[in-house]
Design a protein around this motif. Structure first.
Motif, PDB file in Angstrom:
ATOM      1  N   HIS A  60     -11.727  -4.002   0.242  1.00  0.00           N
ATOM      2  CA  HIS A  60     -10.547  -3.211  -0.340  1.00  0.00           C
ATOM      3  C   HIS A  60      -9.594  -3.781  -1.082  1.00  0.00           C
ATOM      4  CE1 HIS A  60     -10.603  -0.898   3.935  1.00  0.00           C
ATOM      5  NE2 HIS A  60     -11.500  -0.858   3.347  1.00  0.00           N
ATOM      6  N   PRO A  61      -9.828  -3.381  -2.557  1.00  0.00           N
ATOM      7  CA  PRO A  61      -9.330  -4.313  -3.673  1.00  0.00           C
ATOM      8  C   PRO A  61      -7.662  -4.119  -4.172  1.00  0.00           C
ATOM      9  CG  PRO A  61     -10.383  -2.181  -4.467  1.00  0.00           C
ATOM     10  CD  PRO A  61     -10.494  -2.125  -3.034  1.00  0.00           C
ATOM     11  N   LEU A  62      -7.050  -3.071  -3.557  1.00  0.00           N
ATOM     12  CA  LEU A  62      -5.804  -2.946  -3.920  1.00  0.00           C
ATOM     13  C   LEU A  62      -4.622  -3.150  -2.890  1.00  0.00           C
ATOM     14  CD1 LEU A  62      -6.352   0.140  -5.965  1.00  0.00           C
ATOM     15  CD2 LEU A  62      -5.796  -1.922  -6.969  1.00  0.00           C
ATOM     16  N   VAL A  63      -3.805  -3.974  -3.165  1.00  0.00           N
ATOM     17  CA  VAL A  63      -2.546  -4.047  -2.258  1.00  0.00           C
ATOM     18  C   VAL A  63      -1.284  -3.740  -3.061  1.00  0.00           C
ATOM     19  CG1 VAL A  63      -3.845  -5.658  -0.718  1.00  0.00           C
ATOM     20  CG2 VAL A  63      -2.283  -6.545  -2.593  1.00  0.00           C
ATOM     21  N   ARG A  64      -0.446  -3.340  -2.133  1.00  0.00           N
ATOM     22  CA  ARG A  64       0.993  -2.878  -2.677  1.00  0.00           C
ATOM     23  C   ARG A  64       1.803  -3.934  -1.907  1.00  0.00           C
ATOM     24  NH1 ARG A  64       4.677   2.630  -3.034  1.00  0.00           N
ATOM     25  NH2 ARG A  64       6.529   1.525  -3.602  1.00  0.00           N
ATOM     26  N   SER A  65       2.894  -4.528  -2.637  1.00  0.00           N
ATOM     27  CA  SER A  65       3.964  -5.325  -2.044  1.00  0.00           C
ATOM     28  C   SER A  65       4.494  -4.344  -0.844  1.00  0.00           C
ATOM     29  CB  SER A  65       4.955  -5.448  -3.064  1.00  0.00           C
ATOM     30  OG  SER A  65       5.973  -6.183  -2.184  1.00  0.00           O
ATOM     31  N   PHE A  66       4.708  -5.038   0.386  1.00  0.00           N
ATOM     32  CA  PHE A  66       5.525  -4.479   1.456  1.00  0.00           C
ATOM     33  C   PHE A  66       6.820  -5.142   1.673  1.00  0.00           C
ATOM     34  CE2 PHE A  66       5.378  -3.245   6.011  1.00  0.00           C
ATOM     35  CZ  PHE A  66       5.392  -1.827   5.871  1.00  0.00           C
ATOM     36  N   GLU A  67       7.449  -5.609   0.403  1.00  0.00           N
ATOM     37  CA  GLU A  67       8.720  -6.091   0.507  1.00  0.00           C
ATOM     38  C   GLU A  67       9.734  -5.150  -0.064  1.00  0.00           C
ATOM     39  OE1 GLU A  67       9.561  -9.149   1.513  1.00  0.00           O
ATOM     40  OE2 GLU A  67       7.518  -9.184   2.096  1.00  0.00           O
ATOM     41  N   PRO A  68      11.079  -4.906   0.461  1.00  0.00           N
ATOM     42  CA  PRO A  68      11.799  -3.951   0.028  1.00  0.00           C
ATOM     43  C   PRO A  68      12.099  -4.007  -1.498  1.00  0.00           C
ATOM     44  CG  PRO A  68      12.702  -4.986   2.093  1.00  0.00           C
ATOM     45  CD  PRO A  68      11.428  -5.823   1.705  1.00  0.00           C
ATOM     46  N   ASP A  69      12.372  -2.818  -2.000  1.00  0.00           N
ATOM     47  CA  ASP A  69      12.426  -2.605  -3.430  1.00  0.00           C
ATOM     48  C   ASP A  69      11.645  -3.216  -4.258  1.00  0.00           C
ATOM     49  OD1 ASP A  69      15.064  -1.393  -2.906  1.00  0.00           O
ATOM     50  OD2 ASP A  69      15.674  -3.400  -2.428  1.00  0.00           O
ATOM     51  N   GLU A  70      10.161  -3.444  -3.901  1.00  0.00           N
ATOM     52  CA  GLU A  70       9.168  -3.829  -4.704  1.00  0.00           C
ATOM     53  C   GLU A  70       8.158  -2.753  -4.802  1.00  0.00           C
ATOM     54  OE1 GLU A  70       9.569  -8.459  -4.234  1.00  0.00           O
ATOM     55  OE2 GLU A  70       7.599  -7.730  -3.738  1.00  0.00           O
ATOM     56  N   GLU A  71       7.656  -2.230  -5.837  1.00  0.00           N
ATOM     57  CA  GLU A  71       6.742  -1.303  -5.893  1.00  0.00           C
ATOM     58  C   GLU A  71       5.252  -1.513  -6.603  1.00  0.00           C
ATOM     59  OE1 GLU A  71       8.571   2.130  -8.191  1.00  0.00           O
ATOM     60  OE2 GLU A  71      10.163   2.003  -6.818  1.00  0.00           O
ATOM     61  N   TRP A  72       5.211  -2.715  -6.894  1.00  0.00           N
ATOM     62  CA  TRP A  72       3.860  -3.448  -7.750  1.00  0.00           C
ATOM     63  C   TRP A  72       2.632  -3.293  -6.899  1.00  0.00           C
ATOM     64  CZ3 TRP A  72       1.719  -7.676  -5.531  1.00  0.00           C
ATOM     65  CH2 TRP A  72       2.671  -8.423  -4.973  1.00  0.00           C
ATOM     66  N   PHE A  73       1.739  -3.248  -7.565  1.00  0.00           N
ATOM     67  CA  PHE A  73       0.117  -3.240  -6.590  1.00  0.00           C
ATOM     68  C   PHE A  73      -0.476  -4.371  -7.425  1.00  0.00           C
ATOM     69  CE2 PHE A  73       1.303   1.184  -5.878  1.00  0.00           C
ATOM     70  CZ  PHE A  73       0.561   1.615  -4.965  1.00  0.00           C
ATOM     71  N   TRP A  74      -1.351  -5.024  -6.678  1.00  0.00           N
ATOM     72  CA  TRP A  74      -2.330  -6.278  -7.042  1.00  0.00           C
ATOM     73  C   TRP A  74      -3.791  -5.686  -6.859  1.00  0.00           C
ATOM     74  CZ3 TRP A  74      -2.364 -10.339 -10.314  1.00  0.00           C
ATOM     75  CH2 TRP A  74      -3.376 -11.047 -10.049  1.00  0.00           C
TER      76      TRP A  74
END
Length: 117
Positions: A60-74
């Motif tokens: 599964h190649p994509l993760v999203r930050s699971f921190e408050p106020d962060e919307e980025w994906f890696w």
């Protein structure tokens, strides 16, 4: 973002903390959410680096930050950061009252010495 097939926006997160750290009684620095299956894993600065291990085990190649106020994906497959992406099923972060690092009661006093840099 090119691998949008890897994103399942309807899948909720697996919990409020790193599923693998919780199972082993460990702790984490920051959290990442798999955009495919919702698995919550700890970041690469964390002692166990479970988010990357999840990618290696599942592909599964994509993760999203699971921190408050962060919307980025890696994107692990392309080593690429995306400032934003599609909305995922709530909740989009761990509870705001959950400490970082966390969880409360399992973080050693000298936690910073255990971080990967």
């Amino acid at each position: 973002m090119t691998d949008t097939d890897a994103i399942r926006p309807d899948v909720p997160p697996s919990g409020a903390g790193c599923a693998d750290c919780d199972a082993a009684g460990g702790w984490w620095f920051h959290l990442r959410r798999c955009a495919t299956c919702g698995h919550i894993g700890c970041c690469d600065s964390s002692p166990a680096q479970h988010a990357t291990a999840h990618y290696k085990a599942t592909g599964h190649p994509l993760v999203r930050s699971f921190e408050p106020d962060e919307e980025w994906f890696w994107d692990y497959s392309g080593d690429e950061l995306y400032e934003s992406g599609p909305e995922l099923a709530p909740p989009v972060s761990h509870p705001e009252d959950q400490p970082v690092p966390g969880p409360a009661g399992r973080v050693p006093e000298d936690w910073a010495r255990s971080l990967h840099r």
